[in-house]
Scaffold this motif. Sequence first.
Motif, mmCIF file in Angstrom:
data_model
loop_
_atom_site.group_PDB
_atom_site.id
_atom_site.type_symbol
_atom_site.label_atom_id
_atom_site.label_comp_id
_atom_site.label_asym_id
_atom_site.label_seq_id
_atom_site.Cartn_x
_atom_site.Cartn_y
_atom_site.Cartn_z
ATOM 1 N N THR A 109 12.437 76.830 7.474
ATOM 2 C CA THR A 109 13.781 76.770 8.030
ATOM 3 C C THR A 109 13.872 75.908 9.280
ATOM 4 N N THR A 110 12.780 75.638 9.955
ATOM 5 C CA THR A 110 12.832 74.897 11.223
ATOM 6 C C THR A 110 12.365 73.460 11.094
ATOM 7 N N SER A 111 12.071 72.987 9.897
ATOM 8 C CA SER A 111 11.508 71.649 9.759
ATOM 9 C C SER A 111 12.475 70.573 10.246
ATOM 10 N N THR A 112 13.758 70.727 9.963
ATOM 11 C CA THR A 112 14.740 69.724 10.393
ATOM 12 C C THR A 112 14.806 69.635 11.902
ATOM 13 N N TRP A 113 14.868 70.794 12.550
ATOM 14 C CA TRP A 113 14.965 70.795 14.008
ATOM 15 C C TRP A 113 13.674 70.311 14.648
ATOM 16 N N THR A 114 12.543 70.635 14.049
ATOM 17 C CA THR A 114 11.268 70.147 14.577
ATOM 18 C C THR A 114 11.196 68.632 14.506
ATOM 19 N N CYS A 115 11.617 68.074 13.383
ATOM 20 C CA CYS A 115 11.623 66.609 13.239
ATOM 21 C C CYS A 115 12.536 65.967 14.275
ATOM 22 N N TRP A 116 13.675 66.575 14.518
ATOM 23 C CA TRP A 116 14.584 66.030 15.528
ATOM 24 C C TRP A 116 13.930 66.034 16.909
ATOM 25 N N LEU A 117 13.330 67.162 17.296
ATOM 26 C CA LEU A 117 12.726 67.275 18.623
ATOM 27 C C LEU A 117 11.586 66.278 18.801
ATOM 28 N N VAL A 118 10.766 66.099 17.769
ATOM 29 C CA VAL A 118 9.680 65.129 17.862
ATOM 30 C C VAL A 118 10.239 63.709 17.891
ATOM 31 N N GLY A 119 11.263 63.448 17.081
ATOM 32 C CA GLY A 119 11.885 62.129 17.106
ATOM 33 C C GLY A 119 12.516 61.829 18.447
ATOM 34 N N TYR A 120 13.113 62.836 19.061
ATOM 35 C CA TYR A 120 13.684 62.630 20.393
ATOM 36 C C TYR A 120 12.596 62.328 21.418
ATOM 37 N N ALA A 121 11.452 63.017 21.290
ATOM 38 C CA ALA A 121 10.341 62.727 22.208
ATOM 39 C C ALA A 121 9.891 61.274 22.081
ATOM 40 N N LEU A 122 10.017 60.707 20.883
ATOM 41 C CA LEU A 122 9.615 59.319 20.657
ATOM 42 C C LEU A 122 10.671 58.332 21.145
ATOM 43 N N LEU A 123 11.950 58.624 20.923
ATOM 44 C CA LEU A 123 13.014 57.647 21.181
ATOM 45 C C LEU A 123 14.029 58.088 22.230
ATOM 46 N N GLY A 124 14.092 59.377 22.531
ATOM 47 C CA GLY A 124 15.163 59.894 23.374
ATOM 48 C C GLY A 124 15.140 59.396 24.807
ATOM 49 N N ASP A 125 13.974 59.412 25.443
ATOM 50 C CA ASP A 125 13.893 58.972 26.835
ATOM 51 C C ASP A 125 14.312 57.518 26.985
ATOM 52 N N GLY A 126 13.852 56.685 26.059
ATOM 53 C CA GLY A 126 14.226 55.281 26.115
ATOM 54 C C GLY A 126 15.713 55.088 25.919
ATOM 55 N N LEU A 127 16.322 55.884 25.027
ATOM 56 C CA LEU A 127 17.762 55.786 24.799
ATOM 57 C C LEU A 127 18.541 56.180 26.048
ATOM 58 N N LEU A 128 18.162 57.283 26.693
ATOM 59 C CA LEU A 128 18.865 57.719 27.895
ATOM 60 C C LEU A 128 18.715 56.705 29.023
ATOM 61 N N ASN A 129 17.507 56.204 29.183
ATOM 62 C CA ASN A 129 17.267 55.224 30.247
ATOM 63 C C ASN A 129 18.095 53.966 30.029
ATOM 64 N N ALA A 130 18.185 53.520 28.771
ATOM 65 C CA ALA A 130 18.983 52.332 28.473
ATOM 66 C C ALA A 130 20.472 52.630 28.590
ATOM 67 N N ALA A 131 20.885 53.826 28.204
ATOM 68 C CA ALA A 131 22.305 54.168 28.248
ATOM 69 C C ALA A 131 22.827 54.234 29.675
ATOM 70 N N VAL A 132 22.014 54.709 30.597
ATOM 71 C CA VAL A 132 22.434 54.795 31.992
ATOM 72 C C VAL A 132 22.724 53.415 32.566
ATOM 73 N N SER A 133 21.966 52.424 32.124
ATOM 74 C CA SER A 133 22.141 51.061 32.627
ATOM 75 C C SER A 133 23.067 50.216 31.751
ATOM 76 N N GLY A 134 23.787 50.849 30.828
ATOM 77 C CA GLY A 134 24.751 50.124 30.014
ATOM 78 C C GLY A 134 24.283 49.734 28.643
ATOM 79 N N GLY A 135 23.062 50.028 28.272
ATOM 80 C CA GLY A 135 22.521 49.666 26.967
ATOM 81 C C GLY A 135 22.681 50.777 25.964
ATOM 82 N N PRO A 136 21.857 50.754 24.937
ATOM 83 C CA PRO A 136 20.796 49.760 24.665
ATOM 84 C C PRO A 136 21.357 48.484 24.045
ATOM 85 N N ASP A 137 20.630 47.407 24.269
ATOM 86 C CA ASP A 137 21.052 46.101 23.773
ATOM 87 C C ASP A 137 20.414 45.741 22.441
ATOM 88 N N GLY A 138 19.623 46.617 21.897
ATOM 89 C CA GLY A 138 18.979 46.346 20.623
ATOM 90 C C GLY A 138 18.312 47.586 20.081
#
Length: 354
Positions: A135-164
């Motif tokens: 029952t938790t596989s979907t949420w686990t995949c999301w949390l791990v995916g966020y650990a891979l891409l989330g920080d970069g997305l937030l950092n880029a979003a604060v500065s007006g991105g991401p540009d790619g």
Amino acid sequence: MKGLLHRHRELCERAVDPLEIAAGLEAHGVTDRTAARFRHRDVFSLAEEMYARVPRDRDTSAPAEDTPAPRPRGPRAAGVVLALLPGALCAAAAAGLRLTEGRPRLIVAVVGVLAVSLALGAALRRGPLSAATRTTSTWTCWLVGYALLGDGLLNAAVSGGPDGLPDGTADGPWPVTVVPVLALALSYAPAAGCAHLFAAGARGKLTSSRGLADFSAAVRPLLVGAFALYLGVLAGLLALTGAVLGEPAGLSEGLGLGALLLLARLLIVHGHAHAPTLVLSAAAAAEAVAAATLFAGRLPGCGFLAAPVEALIAVWGPAGVPTVVCGLGALALLVHACRRLTRASAHASTGRTR
């Protein structure tokens, strides 16, 4: 006593030993105080009498060849290999991302994600972290995916991105954070080992305890110790992978996510899936909302929506969001686990099959 035997006759006939009856009685609300009404000092003593009173003709008539052979207590070689496989494949994928560019890097990323996912799924189907529910596989995949891409997305979003789109590097327009994901993959084998130690230790306490309160008091240090041991190993892996890859270790984010996933899995393995599902889904939703508010704040007159997340990022950086979300979720599950996993009913069946 006859009425109690009648109500729980199926449990007594199915039980392999008195310990299973004691755990079943506890699950049905029978306490040591209830056992005292039947002139027994505790539920364990009551279970022994119930086990002795119910006949088991099939135990003596069944031929010896039909009796299942006991499974080895230690993990088998195949299980050890499966436990190490996710970390090895993830390390190979991380190396491939560093050594390739352009389309080959994209191919390496896709193949790596698929290989690690398949290896992790195979590892979770056996061993001390295996469970019937997914029952938790979907949420686990999301949390791990966020650990891979989330920080970069937030950092880029604060500065007006991401540009790619993400290009698999830590310095691209959408940076990828490999360290926590690699450390988590490498920590699967230690997590399985800690879960095995906890289950085996709890089963031993179930044999030696003479009361439910006595059992809970003896098992609670085992749970906390196994949890602390895993966090210590994970912290070392985060520091090691960060040094090898030349990136920040991300201790707070990695430890929060690792603690959350381990506690959720332990609860699911021992038959308590509701709370982990609720907490993991809430954590995933909170991370999604945090990212969404940064983009919603760009709309005219909606800047207030992004203010809380921007304030958190200004103080702790992009890693502050998953640290707070996963940390609070892990704390809630730790409190819940200290209540649920210290009950005898959580270990009677798992201790025999693991």
